[in-house]
Write a protein that holds these residues in place. Structure first.
Motif, PDB file in Angstrom:
ATOM      1  N   GLN A  26     -61.509   1.092  44.935  1.00 56.06           N
ATOM      2  CA  GLN A  26     -61.313   2.006  46.069  1.00 56.06           C
ATOM      3  C   GLN A  26     -59.906   2.584  46.061  1.00 56.06           C
ATOM      4  N   ALA A  27     -58.910   1.747  45.760  1.00 54.62           N
ATOM      5  CA  ALA A  27     -57.524   2.224  45.703  1.00 54.62           C
ATOM      6  C   ALA A  27     -57.369   3.249  44.584  1.00 54.62           C
ATOM      7  N   ALA A  28     -57.976   2.984  43.440  1.00 49.86           N
ATOM      8  CA  ALA A  28     -57.896   3.916  42.314  1.00 49.86           C
ATOM      9  C   ALA A  28     -58.564   5.243  42.661  1.00 49.86           C
ATOM     10  N   LYS A  29     -59.709   5.181  43.343  1.00 53.00           N
ATOM     11  CA  LYS A  29     -60.395   6.408  43.755  1.00 53.00           C
ATOM     12  C   LYS A  29     -59.559   7.202  44.756  1.00 53.00           C
ATOM     13  N   ARG A  30     -58.870   6.490  45.645  1.00 55.32           N
ATOM     14  CA  ARG A  30     -58.022   7.161  46.635  1.00 55.32           C
ATOM     15  C   ARG A  30     -56.887   7.907  45.932  1.00 55.32           C
ATOM     16  N   VAL A  31     -56.265   7.248  44.952  1.00 56.30           N
ATOM     17  CA  VAL A  31     -55.148   7.865  44.232  1.00 56.30           C
ATOM     18  C   VAL A  31     -55.630   9.039  43.389  1.00 56.30           C
ATOM     19  N   THR A  32     -56.722   8.863  42.644  1.00 58.38           N
ATOM     20  CA  THR A  32     -57.224   9.982  41.842  1.00 58.38           C
ATOM     21  C   THR A  32     -57.699  11.123  42.739  1.00 58.38           C
ATOM     22  N   GLY A  33     -58.225  10.780  43.902  1.00 58.50           N
ATOM     23  CA  GLY A  33     -58.604  11.810  44.870  1.00 58.50           C
ATOM     24  C   GLY A  33     -57.388  12.574  45.366  1.00 58.50           C
ATOM     25  N   TYR A  34     -56.292  11.859  45.583  1.00 58.13           N
ATOM     26  CA  TYR A  34     -55.045  12.495  46.024  1.00 58.13           C
ATOM     27  C   TYR A  34     -54.532  13.458  44.948  1.00 58.13           C
ATOM     28  N   ILE A  35     -54.551  13.009  43.707  1.00 53.96           N
ATOM     29  CA  ILE A  35     -54.087  13.867  42.613  1.00 53.96           C
ATOM     30  C   ILE A  35     -54.988  15.097  42.505  1.00 53.96           C
ATOM     31  N   LYS A  36     -56.294  14.887  42.571  1.00 55.08           N
ATOM     32  CA  LYS A  36     -57.247  16.006  42.468  1.00 55.08           C
ATOM     33  C   LYS A  36     -57.036  17.003  43.608  1.00 55.08           C
ATOM     34  N   LYS A  37     -56.873  16.502  44.814  1.00 56.04           N
ATOM     35  CA  LYS A  37     -56.661  17.376  45.976  1.00 56.04           C
ATOM     36  C   LYS A  37     -55.350  18.158  45.830  1.00 56.04           C
ATOM     37  N   SER A  38     -54.304  17.482  45.395  1.00 54.78           N
ATOM     38  CA  SER A  38     -53.006  18.143  45.204  1.00 54.78           C
ATOM     39  C   SER A  38     -53.081  19.186  44.095  1.00 54.78           C
ATOM     40  N   CYS A  39     -53.789  18.865  43.024  1.00 54.95           N
ATOM     41  CA  CYS A  39     -53.900  19.785  41.893  1.00 54.95           C
ATOM     42  C   CYS A  39     -54.776  20.998  42.208  1.00 54.95           C
ATOM     43  N   ALA A  40     -55.603  20.897  43.217  1.00 58.44           N
ATOM     44  CA  ALA A  40     -56.471  22.016  43.580  1.00 58.44           C
ATOM     45  C   ALA A  40     -55.665  23.226  44.052  1.00 58.44           C
ATOM     46  N   THR A  41     -54.399  23.016  44.427  1.00 59.16           N
ATOM     47  CA  THR A  41     -53.571  24.099  44.964  1.00 59.16           C
ATOM     48  C   THR A  41     -52.741  24.813  43.896  1.00 59.16           C
ATOM     49  N   VAL A  42     -52.757  24.322  42.660  1.00 57.60           N
ATOM     50  CA  VAL A  42     -51.915  24.903  41.613  1.00 57.60           C
ATOM     51  C   VAL A  42     -52.696  25.936  40.813  1.00 57.60           C
ATOM     52  N   THR A  43     -52.007  26.656  39.949  1.00 61.45           N
ATOM     53  CA  THR A  43     -52.633  27.712  39.160  1.00 61.45           C
ATOM     54  C   THR A  43     -53.571  27.166  38.080  1.00 61.45           C
ATOM     55  N   TYR A  44     -53.228  26.004  37.523  1.00 62.48           N
ATOM     56  CA  TYR A  44     -54.026  25.411  36.444  1.00 62.48           C
ATOM     57  C   TYR A  44     -54.485  24.015  36.866  1.00 62.48           C
ATOM     58  N   PRO A  45     -55.479  23.937  37.772  1.00 63.69           N
ATOM     59  CA  PRO A  45     -55.858  22.647  38.362  1.00 63.69           C
ATOM     60  C   PRO A  45     -56.389  21.607  37.375  1.00 63.69           C
ATOM     61  N   SER A  46     -57.212  22.011  36.417  1.00 62.16           N
ATOM     62  CA  SER A  46     -57.751  21.003  35.495  1.00 62.16           C
ATOM     63  C   SER A  46     -56.656  20.445  34.595  1.00 62.16           C
ATOM     64  N   LEU A  47     -55.730  21.280  34.165  1.00 61.53           N
ATOM     65  CA  LEU A  47     -54.587  20.812  33.376  1.00 61.53           C
ATOM     66  C   LEU A  47     -53.725  19.872  34.213  1.00 61.53           C
ATOM     67  N   CYS A  48     -53.551  20.216  35.468  1.00 60.30           N
ATOM     68  CA  CYS A  48     -52.773  19.389  36.394  1.00 60.30           C
ATOM     69  C   CYS A  48     -53.384  17.986  36.488  1.00 60.30           C
ATOM     70  N   GLU A  49     -54.670  17.922  36.760  1.00 65.77           N
ATOM     71  CA  GLU A  49     -55.351  16.628  36.864  1.00 65.77           C
ATOM     72  C   GLU A  49     -55.251  15.848  35.562  1.00 65.77           C
ATOM     73  N   GLN A  50     -55.530  16.526  34.457  1.00 64.30           N
ATOM     74  CA  GLN A  50     -55.520  15.878  33.153  1.00 64.30           C
ATOM     75  C   GLN A  50     -54.128  15.340  32.805  1.00 64.30           C
ATOM     76  N   SER A  51     -53.082  16.084  33.131  1.00 66.60           N
ATOM     77  CA  SER A  51     -51.730  15.655  32.753  1.00 66.60           C
ATOM     78  C   SER A  51     -51.125  14.635  33.721  1.00 66.60           C
ATOM     79  N   LEU A  52     -51.600  14.602  34.967  1.00 71.51           N
ATOM     80  CA  LEU A  52     -51.020  13.678  35.946  1.00 71.51           C
ATOM     81  C   LEU A  52     -51.838  12.409  36.174  1.00 71.51           C
ATOM     82  N   SER A  53     -53.124  12.447  35.898  1.00 68.29           N
ATOM     83  CA  SER A  53     -53.973  11.271  36.121  1.00 68.29           C
ATOM     84  C   SER A  53     -53.505  10.009  35.396  1.00 68.29           C
ATOM     85  N   PRO A  54     -52.970  10.117  34.175  1.00 65.44           N
ATOM     86  CA  PRO A  54     -52.481   8.894  33.528  1.00 65.44           C
ATOM     87  C   PRO A  54     -51.342   8.198  34.295  1.00 65.44           C
ATOM     88  N   TYR A  55     -50.724   8.909  35.223  1.00 64.34           N
ATOM     89  CA  TYR A  55     -49.601   8.367  35.995  1.00 64.34           C
ATOM     90  C   TYR A  55     -49.999   7.993  37.422  1.00 64.34           C
TER      91      TYR A  55
END
Length: 193
Positions: free
Chosen positions: A22-51
């Motif tokens: 659940q904690a991991a889903k919350r964090v990945t959800g946060y990253i996904k939600k934050s990346c939805a606002t940028v110009t290149y959202p899939s790249l954002c998720e892909q590059s930040l998810s490992p962190y």
């Protein structure tokens, strides 16, 4: 007797796994939600998810990590351009354009590196001082993005078409996209503070 001890341990292990999931889903959800606002959202998720473990749900840490990804991509591009510049089959104009591009990437690296340090200062201040430090970060990241885009200027014209230009463009585009995403996340952090 062994069954009585084992059963509670199994339930405890299941609860720990579910809580961690659940904690991991919350964090990945946060990253996904934050990346939805940028110009290149899939790249954002892909590059930040490992962190995700580092980022958690911290806007400041998200911005810092995005800048670090930009810095790493810039360092990789700088190494690539240095190697490419030593290639024996380059035309003089290609070698010159790569040299100019290297200067722009070096400037970009310097600005992103300064931005990471300046963003750390934002953790310790509030009010006008926060705004001042954040303004520096925004200006430097924006300038870094300009440097990256300027890199391709030397490859203009039909005589520069070919594999060298294509490979340099791919490298620079990759850096520019993660830097653009980092700038958007920095701006988002500044607005939330």
């Amino acid at each position: 007797m062994a069954h009585k001890i084992t059963l509670p341990l199994i339930f405890l292990a299941i609860i720990i796994c579910l809580t961690g999931t659940q904690a991991a889903k919350r964090v990945t959800g946060y990253i996904k939600k934050s990346c939805a606002t940028v110009t290149y959202p899939s790249l954002c998720e892909q590059s930040l998810s490992p962190y995700a473990k580092t980022i958690q749900t911290s806007p400041a840490q998200l911005a810092r990590t995005a800048l670090t990804v930009s810095l790493q991509r810039s360092l990789s591009t700088q190494a690539y351009l240095n190697k490419l510049k030593r290639f024996k089959g380059l035309k003089p104009r290609e070698r010159s354009a790569i040299g100019d591009c290297l200067e722009e990437v070096s400037d970009s690296l310097d600005r992103v590196s300064k931005s990471i340090q300046e963003l750390k200062n934002c953790d310790r201040v509030k009010g006008q001082e926060f705004i001042w430090h954040m303004s520096n970060v925004q200006t430097w990241v924006s300038s870094a993005l300009t440097d990256e885009n300027t890199c391709m200027d030397g490859f203009g014209g039909k005589t520069m078409e070919g594999k060298i230009k294509t490979s340099v463009r791919a490298q620079i585009t990759s850096v520019a996209h993660v830097t653009s995403n980092a700038l958007a996340l920095v701006n988002s952090f500044a607005q939330k503070h």
